[in-house]
Motif scaffolding. Structure first.
Motif, short mmCIF file in Angstrom:
data_model
loop_
_atom_site.label_atom_id
_atom_site.label_comp_id
_atom_site.label_asym_id
_atom_site.label_seq_id
_atom_site.Cartn_x
_atom_site.Cartn_y
_atom_site.Cartn_z
N ALA A 68 0.82 -1.21 0.00
CA ALA A 68 0.00 0.00 0.00
C ALA A 68 0.85 1.26 0.00
CB ALA A 68 -0.94 -0.01 1.20
N SER A 69 2.00 1.22 0.64
CA SER A 69 2.86 2.41 0.67
C SER A 69 3.37 2.76 -0.73
CB SER A 69 4.03 2.23 1.64
OG SER A 69 4.94 1.27 1.14
N ARG A 70 3.32 1.79 -1.64
CA ARG A 70 3.68 2.03 -3.04
C ARG A 70 2.44 2.35 -3.89
NH1 ARG A 70 7.06 -2.85 -2.16
NH2 ARG A 70 5.49 -3.98 -3.34
N GLY A 71 1.28 2.48 -3.22
CA GLY A 71 0.04 2.80 -3.94
C GLY A 71 -0.59 1.60 -4.62
N GLN A 72 -0.22 0.40 -4.20
CA GLN A 72 -0.70 -0.82 -4.85
C GLN A 72 -1.75 -1.54 -4.00
OE1 GLN A 72 3.22 -2.63 -5.21
NE2 GLN A 72 3.19 -2.22 -7.42
N MET A 73 -2.62 -2.26 -4.68
CA MET A 73 -3.62 -3.10 -4.04
C MET A 73 -3.10 -4.54 -4.07
SD MET A 73 -5.89 -0.81 -3.35
CE MET A 73 -7.55 -1.41 -3.12
#
Length: 156
Positions: A10-15
């Motif tokens: 999530a910290s990389r903007g991923q699901m």
């Protein structure tokens, strides 16, 4: 997937790419991005505009690494994984034997309104008993509708 792995994703903007339950909803709101952001980060007042978010509490400021909870008998435990001011929030959490990632995207439309997207993905042994994609989509839309009512009420 461990909580640390969820936060890293999530910290990389991923699901979660292989989540069995996932949905996304969108809404346009006639309010400023500042007002929408103010409502979203004011965790202790979430219940005022959406009763499902009862007893919401944030430990610390609304920044990556802070923890928050909400719910009644069964609590959602979330960690803020990423915050891009007035644009993006990524939350990771657990509840009742499942885990998930939540994503809020906030931006402007071509017609000057705000556009909010709410995405969520979940996995775990109990999630298929509690949710289907359609039910999750309905839940997300209920949240978006409540946010719209609150933001437009406050914007008047």
């Amino acid at each position: 997937m461990t909580m640390a792995e969820l936060v890293r994703l999530a910290s990389r903007g991923q699901m979660m790419p292989d989540a069995p339950i996932a949905a996304t909803g969108f809404i346009e709101i006639s309010a400023s991005l500042d007002k929408i952001w103010e409502i979203l980060v004011d965790v202790t007042h979430w219940e005022n505009w959406h009763p499902y978010l009862a007893n919401a509490a944030l430990a610390g400021p609304f920044v990556a690494g802070s923890k928050l909870t909400y719910g009644g008998l069964i609590k959602h435990h979330l960690e803020i994984a990423k915050v891009a001011d007035k644009e993006l929030v990524m939350l990771c959490g657990t509840m009742a034997g499942y885990k998930g990632i939540t994503r809020w995207d906030i931006g402007k439309t071509n017609n000057g309104k705000a556009r909010v997207a709410f995405s969520e993905c979940s996995s775990g042994f109990s999630i298929r008993m509690l949710y289907r994609n359609e039910k999750l989509a309905d839940h997300l839309q209920s949240w978006l509708d409540a946010l719209k009512r609150e933001a437009e009420r406050c914007f008047q």
